[in-house]
Design a protein around this motif. Structure first.
Motif, PDB file in Angstrom:
ATOM      1  N   SER A  84      23.896  -6.007  44.756  1.00 62.48           N
ATOM      2  CA  SER A  84      22.609  -5.344  44.542  1.00 62.48           C
ATOM      3  C   SER A  84      21.513  -6.149  45.246  1.00 62.48           C
ATOM      4  O   SER A  84      21.631  -7.368  45.409  1.00 62.48           O
ATOM      5  CB  SER A  84      22.287  -5.233  43.050  1.00 62.48           C
ATOM      6  N   ILE A  85      20.489  -5.429  45.717  1.00 66.83           N
ATOM      7  CA  ILE A  85      19.386  -6.035  46.462  1.00 66.83           C
ATOM      8  C   ILE A  85      18.100  -5.801  45.683  1.00 66.83           C
ATOM      9  O   ILE A  85      17.835  -4.665  45.253  1.00 66.83           O
ATOM     10  CB  ILE A  85      19.267  -5.389  47.860  1.00 66.83           C
ATOM     11  N   HIS A  86      17.352  -6.874  45.472  1.00 66.06           N
ATOM     12  CA  HIS A  86      16.106  -6.761  44.699  1.00 66.06           C
ATOM     13  C   HIS A  86      14.979  -7.342  45.547  1.00 66.06           C
ATOM     14  O   HIS A  86      15.074  -8.485  46.020  1.00 66.06           O
ATOM     15  CB  HIS A  86      16.222  -7.541  43.391  1.00 66.06           C
ATOM     16  N   VAL A  87      13.923  -6.562  45.726  1.00 65.05           N
ATOM     17  CA  VAL A  87      12.801  -7.005  46.558  1.00 65.05           C
ATOM     18  C   VAL A  87      11.582  -7.228  45.668  1.00 65.05           C
ATOM     19  O   VAL A  87      11.225  -6.363  44.867  1.00 65.05           O
ATOM     20  CB  VAL A  87      12.474  -5.954  47.640  1.00 65.05           C
ATOM     21  N   PHE A  88      10.954  -8.379  45.825  1.00 65.53           N
ATOM     22  CA  PHE A  88       9.820  -8.741  44.962  1.00 65.53           C
ATOM     23  C   PHE A  88       8.563  -8.968  45.798  1.00 65.53           C
ATOM     24  O   PHE A  88       8.651  -9.419  46.945  1.00 65.53           O
ATOM     25  CB  PHE A  88      10.144 -10.023  44.175  1.00 65.53           C
ATOM     26  N   PRO A  89       7.400  -8.672  45.224  1.00 61.12           N
ATOM     27  CA  PRO A  89       6.146  -8.879  45.988  1.00 61.12           C
ATOM     28  C   PRO A  89       5.856 -10.354  46.265  1.00 61.12           C
ATOM     29  O   PRO A  89       5.314 -10.713  47.292  1.00 61.12           O
ATOM     30  CB  PRO A  89       5.062  -8.279  45.105  1.00 61.12           C
ATOM     31  N   ALA A  90       6.303 -11.219  45.346  1.00 62.72           N
ATOM     32  CA  ALA A  90       5.989 -12.651  45.514  1.00 62.72           C
ATOM     33  C   ALA A  90       7.154 -13.494  45.010  1.00 62.72           C
ATOM     34  O   ALA A  90       7.952 -13.044  44.181  1.00 62.72           O
ATOM     35  CB  ALA A  90       4.724 -12.991  44.731  1.00 62.72           C
ATOM     36  N   VAL A  91       7.230 -14.713  45.499  1.00 64.58           N
ATOM     37  CA  VAL A  91       8.333 -15.608  45.124  1.00 64.58           C
ATOM     38  C   VAL A  91       8.341 -15.849  43.616  1.00 64.58           C
ATOM     39  O   VAL A  91       9.393 -15.939  42.991  1.00 64.58           O
ATOM     40  CB  VAL A  91       8.236 -16.958  45.882  1.00 64.58           C
ATOM     41  N   ASN A  92       7.128 -15.883  43.023  1.00 64.53           N
ATOM     42  CA  ASN A  92       7.050 -16.119  41.575  1.00 64.53           C
ATOM     43  C   ASN A  92       7.746 -15.008  40.785  1.00 64.53           C
ATOM     44  O   ASN A  92       8.419 -15.248  39.789  1.00 64.53           O
ATOM     45  CB  ASN A  92       5.576 -16.208  41.152  1.00 64.53           C
ATOM     46  N   ASP A  93       7.629 -13.768  41.293  1.00 59.00           N
ATOM     47  CA  ASP A  93       8.297 -12.643  40.619  1.00 59.00           C
ATOM     48  C   ASP A  93       9.806 -12.761  40.774  1.00 59.00           C
ATOM     49  O   ASP A  93      10.573 -12.469  39.857  1.00 59.00           O
ATOM     50  CB  ASP A  93       7.817 -11.316  41.241  1.00 59.00           C
ATOM     51  N   LEU A  94      10.217 -13.218  41.961  1.00 57.60           N
ATOM     52  CA  LEU A  94      11.654 -13.430  42.198  1.00 57.60           C
ATOM     53  C   LEU A  94      12.174 -14.506  41.258  1.00 57.60           C
ATOM     54  O   LEU A  94      13.223 -14.359  40.615  1.00 57.60           O
ATOM     55  CB  LEU A  94      11.830 -13.846  43.664  1.00 57.60           C
TER      56      LEU A  94
ATOM     57  N   GLY B 279      33.368 -10.146  40.798  1.00 52.83           N
ATOM     58  CA  GLY B 279      32.080 -10.380  40.139  1.00 52.83           C
ATOM     59  C   GLY B 279      30.974  -9.653  40.858  1.00 52.83           C
ATOM     60  O   GLY B 279      31.220  -8.612  41.473  1.00 52.83           O
ATOM     61  N   LYS B 280      29.781 -10.252  40.822  1.00 53.98           N
ATOM     62  CA  LYS B 280      28.673  -9.530  41.451  1.00 53.98           C
ATOM     63  C   LYS B 280      27.850 -10.451  42.356  1.00 53.98           C
ATOM     64  O   LYS B 280      27.773 -11.659  42.114  1.00 53.98           O
ATOM     65  CB  LYS B 280      27.761  -8.890  40.396  1.00 53.98           C
ATOM     66  N   VAL B 281      27.330  -9.857  43.418  1.00 55.42           N
ATOM     67  CA  VAL B 281      26.440 -10.572  44.334  1.00 55.42           C
ATOM     68  C   VAL B 281      25.066  -9.909  44.259  1.00 55.42           C
ATOM     69  O   VAL B 281      24.947  -8.696  44.412  1.00 55.42           O
ATOM     70  CB  VAL B 281      26.940 -10.519  45.786  1.00 55.42           C
ATOM     71  N   LEU B 282      24.053 -10.723  43.969  1.00 52.65           N
ATOM     72  CA  LEU B 282      22.681 -10.211  43.954  1.00 52.65           C
ATOM     73  C   LEU B 282      21.913 -10.882  45.081  1.00 52.65           C
ATOM     74  O   LEU B 282      22.032 -12.089  45.289  1.00 52.65           O
ATOM     75  CB  LEU B 282      21.971 -10.544  42.634  1.00 52.65           C
ATOM     76  N   TRP B 283      21.171 -10.081  45.811  1.00 52.31           N
ATOM     77  CA  TRP B 283      20.274 -10.600  46.849  1.00 52.31           C
ATOM     78  C   TRP B 283      18.842 -10.479  46.332  1.00 52.31           C
ATOM     79  O   TRP B 283      18.379  -9.355  46.091  1.00 52.31           O
ATOM     80  CB  TRP B 283      20.428  -9.814  48.147  1.00 52.31           C
ATOM     81  N   LEU B 284      18.185 -11.598  46.115  1.00 54.59           N
ATOM     82  CA  LEU B 284      16.789 -11.594  45.653  1.00 54.59           C
ATOM     83  C   LEU B 284      15.908 -11.994  46.840  1.00 54.59           C
ATOM     84  O   LEU B 284      16.065 -13.067  47.413  1.00 54.59           O
ATOM     85  CB  LEU B 284      16.594 -12.591  44.495  1.00 54.59           C
TER      86      LEU B 284
END
Ligand code: 6PG
Length: 243
Positions: free
Chosen positions: A5-15, A227-232
């Motif tokens: 899964s890929i998750h995109v955040f507005p700022a590093v702090n949110d990530l 398992g699972k791979v997450l891309w933040l």
């Protein structure tokens, strides 16, 4: 079954906040007497996550955590380029975690011997699945060249090794590294890539959207077997993705 899964955040702090919440939720599944094995990464984004964790330490049951490293530079622990030194300054000095739960790679030791010693430590401390130790969670960064941990393009014999750790050489600086291999990384329950900044946009798009030559890059070879791979990522690193 492996999921991505890929998750995109507005700022590093949110990530970082997302990662902290993920870690907290994964640790909440621990049974009585169990410990959570977390493999740490070097890099600027992982560092930002460690800094966030040190400022929000109440969310994590640190006494239940066992800390390992996915790779280390072959320098002493107080060296400014040491991954251990980075974690020590950004996290460890701010939290209370039993020193017996911190398993650093000894960058000051002879590299080949240390890669063997550390592999033995991992086998001893972490339960195995399919005869390979299985980390609960592995943190990874990604370089602009598509490297991850210290698995560099063109050095895939290291990545594809049957060993759990190998000695690698940084292709530009020549610096020796000790790195987990894909054999170990891909056996983890959860793998989390932490990738931010415009400089990563090209490579992130190439790997995640399987563009020409994408299979050549070590970061593309990371697949949680069971398992699972997450891309933040942040908006800048994701700016070339068509998701
Ligand atoms: C290291 C890491 C390395 C790092 C990437 C990304 O030892 O430095 O293992 O894989 O995560 O190079 O680093 P940045 O996030 O600083 O670009």
């Amino acid at each position: 079954m492996s999921t991505r899964s890929i998750h995109v955040f507005p700022a590093v702090n949110d990530l970082a906040a997302f990662f902290a919440d993920l870690l907290s939720k994964e640790m909440a599944r621990l049974k009585t007497g169990e410990f959570f094995s977390l493999a740490l990464s070097g890099g600027s984004t992982p560092k930002a996550v460690f800094e966030y964790l040190s400022q929000h330490k109440q969310h994590i049951p640190w006494q239940r955590l066992q800390l390992f490293w996915g790779d280390e530079r072959c320098v002493p622990p107080e060296h400014p380029e040491s991954n251990y030194n980075m974690v020590q300054n950004s996290l460890l000095r701010h939290i209370s975690i039993p020193s017996g739960h911190i398993f650093r790679i000894k960058g000051e030791a002879e590299p080949q011997a240390e890669s063997v010693r550390y592999a033995e430590t991992i086998v001893e401390k972490i339960p195995s699945v399919n005869k390979v130790p299985r980390f609960d969670l592995v943190m990874l960064g990604m370089g602009e060249d598509g490297h991850t941990a210290s698995l560099f393009p063109g050095n895939i014999n290291v990545g594809g090794s049957q060993s759990l750790f190998e000695v690698a050489t940084h292709p530009v600086s020549g610096q020796r590294r000790i790195t987990a291999t894909l054999e170990l990384i891909n056996n983890a329950k959860t793998i989390v890539f932490l990738v931010t900044g415009q400089s990563k946009a090209e490579m992130l798009s190439r790997i995640l959207e399987k563009k020409e030559g994408w299979e050549r890059y070590p970061a593309s070879m990371v697949k949680a077997n069971h398992g699972k791979v997450l891309w933040l990522t942040d908006n800048a690193a994701a700016s070339k993705l068509k998701i």
